[in-house]
Design a protein around this motif. Structure first.
Motif, PDB file in Angstrom:
ATOM      1  N   ALA A 274       0.817  -1.214   0.000  1.00 23.76           N
ATOM      2  CA  ALA A 274       0.000   0.000   0.000  1.00 23.76           C
ATOM      3  C   ALA A 274       0.856   1.271   0.000  1.00 23.76           C
ATOM      4  CB  ALA A 274      -0.939  -0.005   1.205  1.00 23.76           C
ATOM      5  N   ASP A 275       1.922   1.294   0.807  1.00 19.09           N
ATOM      6  CA  ASP A 275       2.783   2.477   0.853  1.00 19.09           C
ATOM      7  C   ASP A 275       3.474   2.713  -0.487  1.00 19.09           C
ATOM      8  OD1 ASP A 275       2.141   3.046   3.463  1.00 19.09           O
ATOM      9  OD2 ASP A 275       3.883   1.985   4.305  1.00 19.09           O
ATOM     10  N   GLU A 276       3.949   1.648  -1.114  1.00 19.13           N
ATOM     11  CA  GLU A 276       4.618   1.772  -2.407  1.00 19.13           C
ATOM     12  C   GLU A 276       3.645   2.250  -3.487  1.00 19.13           C
ATOM     13  OE1 GLU A 276       7.961  -1.769  -1.724  1.00 19.13           O
ATOM     14  OE2 GLU A 276       5.989  -2.234  -2.577  1.00 19.13           O
TER      15      GLU A 276
ATOM     16  N   ARG B 221       0.982   4.111  -2.988  1.00 19.19           N
ATOM     17  CA  ARG B 221       0.726   5.531  -2.751  1.00 19.19           C
ATOM     18  C   ARG B 221       1.905   6.390  -3.245  1.00 19.19           C
ATOM     19  NH1 ARG B 221      -1.956   3.622   1.917  1.00 19.19           N
ATOM     20  NH2 ARG B 221      -0.031   3.685   3.155  1.00 19.19           N
ATOM     21  N   ALA B 222       3.124   5.879  -3.054  1.00 19.29           N
ATOM     22  CA  ALA B 222       4.310   6.622  -3.499  1.00 19.29           C
ATOM     23  C   ALA B 222       4.324   6.768  -5.022  1.00 19.29           C
ATOM     24  CB  ALA B 222       5.576   5.922  -3.018  1.00 19.29           C
ATOM     25  N   VAL B 223       3.992   5.698  -5.728  1.00 14.84           N
ATOM     26  CA  VAL B 223       3.975   5.742  -7.194  1.00 14.84           C
ATOM     27  C   VAL B 223       2.909   6.725  -7.681  1.00 14.84           C
ATOM     28  CG1 VAL B 223       3.475   4.425  -9.288  1.00 14.84           C
ATOM     29  CG2 VAL B 223       4.920   3.428  -7.504  1.00 14.84           C
ATOM     30  N   ILE B 224       1.716   6.639  -7.114  1.00 15.32           N
ATOM     31  CA  ILE B 224       0.624   7.531  -7.526  1.00 15.32           C
ATOM     32  C   ILE B 224       0.975   8.981  -7.180  1.00 15.32           C
ATOM     33  CG2 ILE B 224      -1.810   8.096  -7.205  1.00 15.32           C
ATOM     34  CD1 ILE B 224      -1.247   5.484  -8.783  1.00 15.32           C
ATOM     35  N   ALA B 225       1.566   9.190  -5.992  1.00 12.13           N
ATOM     36  CA  ALA B 225       1.965  10.551  -5.600  1.00 12.13           C
ATOM     37  C   ALA B 225       3.013  11.104  -6.564  1.00 12.13           C
ATOM     38  CB  ALA B 225       2.501  10.549  -4.173  1.00 12.13           C
ATOM     39  N   HIS B 226       3.919  10.227  -7.023  1.00 11.76           N
ATOM     40  CA  HIS B 226       4.950  10.638  -7.973  1.00 11.76           C
ATOM     41  C   HIS B 226       4.307  11.118  -9.281  1.00 11.76           C
ATOM     42  CE1 HIS B 226       8.823  10.346 -10.160  1.00 11.76           C
ATOM     43  NE2 HIS B 226       8.064   9.934 -11.156  1.00 11.76           N
ATOM     44  N   GLU B 227       3.346  10.354  -9.787  1.00 11.27           N
ATOM     45  CA  GLU B 227       2.686  10.729 -11.041  1.00 11.27           C
ATOM     46  C   GLU B 227       1.869  12.001 -10.864  1.00 11.27           C
ATOM     47  OE1 GLU B 227       3.536   9.478 -13.766  1.00 11.27           O
ATOM     48  OE2 GLU B 227       4.698   7.867 -12.859  1.00 11.27           O
ATOM     49  N   ARG B 228       1.216  12.135  -9.716  1.00  8.94           N
ATOM     50  CA  ARG B 228       0.441  13.358  -9.465  1.00  8.94           C
ATOM     51  C   ARG B 228       1.364  14.568  -9.334  1.00  8.94           C
ATOM     52  NH1 ARG B 228      -4.213  10.760  -5.470  1.00  8.94           N
ATOM     53  NH2 ARG B 228      -5.740  10.449  -7.163  1.00  8.94           N
ATOM     54  N   ALA B 229       2.585  14.347  -8.819  1.00  9.51           N
ATOM     55  CA  ALA B 229       3.552  15.443  -8.725  1.00  9.51           C
ATOM     56  C   ALA B 229       3.941  15.943 -10.119  1.00  9.51           C
ATOM     57  CB  ALA B 229       4.791  14.988  -7.952  1.00  9.51           C
ATOM     58  N   HIS B 230       4.014  15.029 -11.095  1.00  7.71           N
ATOM     59  CA  HIS B 230       4.271  15.450 -12.472  1.00  7.71           C
ATOM     60  C   HIS B 230       3.170  16.393 -12.952  1.00  7.71           C
ATOM     61  CE1 HIS B 230       7.788  13.124 -13.344  1.00  7.71           C
ATOM     62  NE2 HIS B 230       7.204  11.955 -13.193  1.00  7.71           N
ATOM     63  N   LEU B 231       1.913  16.049 -12.641  1.00 11.87           N
ATOM     64  CA  LEU B 231       0.786  16.871 -13.085  1.00 11.87           C
ATOM     65  C   LEU B 231       0.788  18.223 -12.379  1.00 11.87           C
ATOM     66  CD1 LEU B 231      -1.993  14.111 -13.139  1.00 11.87           C
ATOM     67  CD2 LEU B 231      -0.836  15.120 -15.105  1.00 11.87           C
ATOM     68  N   ARG B 232       0.986  18.201 -11.066  1.00 13.62           N
ATOM     69  CA  ARG B 232       0.944  19.460 -10.310  1.00 13.62           C
ATOM     70  C   ARG B 232       2.135  20.347 -10.630  1.00 13.62           C
ATOM     71  NH1 ARG B 232      -0.786  16.235  -4.848  1.00 13.62           N
ATOM     72  NH2 ARG B 232      -2.970  15.917  -5.442  1.00 13.62           N
ATOM     73  N   GLY B 233       3.283  19.744 -10.947  1.00 15.46           N
ATOM     74  CA  GLY B 233       4.472  20.516 -11.293  1.00 15.46           C
ATOM     75  C   GLY B 233       4.502  20.961 -12.742  1.00 15.46           C
ATOM     76  N   ARG B 234       3.466  20.604 -13.512  1.00 18.06           N
ATOM     77  CA  ARG B 234       3.390  20.957 -14.933  1.00 18.06           C
ATOM     78  C   ARG B 234       4.637  20.489 -15.696  1.00 18.06           C
ATOM     79  NH1 ARG B 234      -0.947  21.924 -12.965  1.00 18.06           N
ATOM     80  NH2 ARG B 234      -2.197  23.825 -13.185  1.00 18.06           N
ATOM     81  N   HIS B 235       5.135  19.302 -15.350  1.00 14.33           N
ATOM     82  CA  HIS B 235       6.340  18.794 -16.009  1.00 14.33           C
ATOM     83  C   HIS B 235       6.114  18.524 -17.492  1.00 14.33           C
ATOM     84  CE1 HIS B 235       7.752  17.276 -11.800  1.00 14.33           C
ATOM     85  NE2 HIS B 235       7.801  18.586 -11.926  1.00 14.33           N
ATOM     86  N   HIS B 236       4.868  18.219 -17.864  1.00 12.49           N
ATOM     87  CA  HIS B 236       4.576  17.965 -19.274  1.00 12.49           C
ATOM     88  C   HIS B 236       4.808  19.230 -20.108  1.00 12.49           C
ATOM     89  CE1 HIS B 236       2.312  14.928 -16.983  1.00 12.49           C
ATOM     90  NE2 HIS B 236       2.541  14.145 -18.014  1.00 12.49           N
ATOM     91  N   ARG B 237       4.565  20.396 -19.510  1.00 10.74           N
ATOM     92  CA  ARG B 237       4.802  21.642 -20.244  1.00 10.74           C
ATOM     93  C   ARG B 237       6.290  21.837 -20.515  1.00 10.74           C
ATOM     94  NH1 ARG B 237       0.749  26.074 -17.381  1.00 10.74           N
ATOM     95  NH2 ARG B 237      -1.204  24.965 -17.834  1.00 10.74           N
ATOM     96  N   ILE B 238       7.106  21.466 -19.557  1.00  9.33           N
ATOM     97  CA  ILE B 238       8.560  21.561 -19.767  1.00  9.33           C
ATOM     98  C   ILE B 238       8.976  20.672 -20.935  1.00  9.33           C
ATOM     99  CG2 ILE B 238      10.831  21.127 -18.725  1.00  9.33           C
ATOM    100  CD1 ILE B 238       9.572  21.745 -16.005  1.00  9.33           C
ATOM    101  N   VAL B 239       8.427  19.449 -20.957  1.00  6.39           N
ATOM    102  CA  VAL B 239       8.736  18.535 -22.065  1.00  6.39           C
ATOM    103  C   VAL B 239       8.257  19.115 -23.390  1.00  6.39           C
ATOM    104  CG1 VAL B 239       8.266  16.251 -23.012  1.00  6.39           C
ATOM    105  CG2 VAL B 239       8.708  16.504 -20.569  1.00  6.39           C
ATOM    106  N   ASN B 240       7.041  19.708 -23.396  1.00 10.93           N
ATOM    107  CA  ASN B 240       6.502  20.321 -24.616  1.00 10.93           C
ATOM    108  C   ASN B 240       7.435  21.413 -25.121  1.00 10.93           C
ATOM    109  OD1 ASN B 240       4.239  18.719 -24.595  1.00 10.93           O
ATOM    110  ND2 ASN B 240       2.894  20.258 -23.722  1.00 10.93           N
TER     111      ASN B 240
END
Length: 201
Positions: A172-174, A176-195
């Motif tokens: 369960a902890d792992e 949550r960590a994976v999902i939190a990591h992916e959500r951090a990409h969304l909140r940090g707008r990392h896709h815009r940097i890649v664009n």
């Protein structure tokens, strides 16, 4: 004109040499450091080109020009001996090149963002057919697949795609960590940097 030429040469050197050096560096340093170095090199090229154009269009001698002339006095004397129309011609050509480069980047950006938007919408439609969705600010779309996998897709709103294999292989902890990591990409707008990097590339 010497300062502008120096800045322009520096921009060309960074633009030509940085990709090779940074590609080698990226294999040996942390991803965050590598990404920072890439973005800094891109920003540096634009800063140097912008500074060169600013110096060329400066009404009198640019503030830093005296220091550069002192360091390279012989080139400074050539600058003062040159006909006035040479500097004006170089300034005009630089402005035209800057406008053309800006127009090209804008056109490529529009094309790139439109293509990505079409792929993203198609991906969302296909995933929505086969996945079960957990609602939330960044929804999670669960795919029935044994391979442990998770990734994020930007949009309004962005969402996370994960597989049932992730649930089967991680506690369960792992999870949550994976999902939190992916959500951090969304909140940090990392896709815009890649664009942005893809457009500039």
């Amino acid at each position: 004109m010497i300062v502008a030429l120096t800045l322009l040469v520096a921009a060309i050197i960074v633009a030509v040499a940085a990709p090779t050096l940074l590609a080698a560096l990226s294999r040996h340093v942390s991803p965050s450091l590598a990404l920072t170095a890439w973005i800094a090199s891109i920003a540096g090229v634009f800063f140097l080109i912008g500074s060169a154009v600013t110096v060329l269009l400066w009404p009198d001698h640019a503030p830093a020009e005296g220091l550069v002339e002192l360091a390279i006095r012989c080139l400074g004397s050539l600058q003062h001996a040159a006909q006035p129309w040479i500097g004006e011609s170089v300034a005009g050509a630089s402005v035209v090149l800057a406008v053309l480069a800006t127009a090209r980047v804008a056109r490529l950006a529009r094309r790139q963002l439109h293509a990505r938007s079409k792929v993203r919408d198609y991906h969302r439609d296909v995933i929505a057919v086969v996945a079960r969705t957990d609602a939330g600010p960044e929804p999670i779309m669960w795919l029935d697949h044994p391979m442990p996998l998770a990734y994020s897709i930007d949009g309004h709103p962005g969402y996370v795609v994960a597989t049932e294999g992730l649930l089967a292989h991680l506690n369960a902890d792992e999870q949550r960590a994976v999902i939190a990591h992916e959500r951090a990409h969304l909140r940090g707008r990392h896709h815009r940097i890649v664009n942005i990097c893809e457009i500039l590339a």
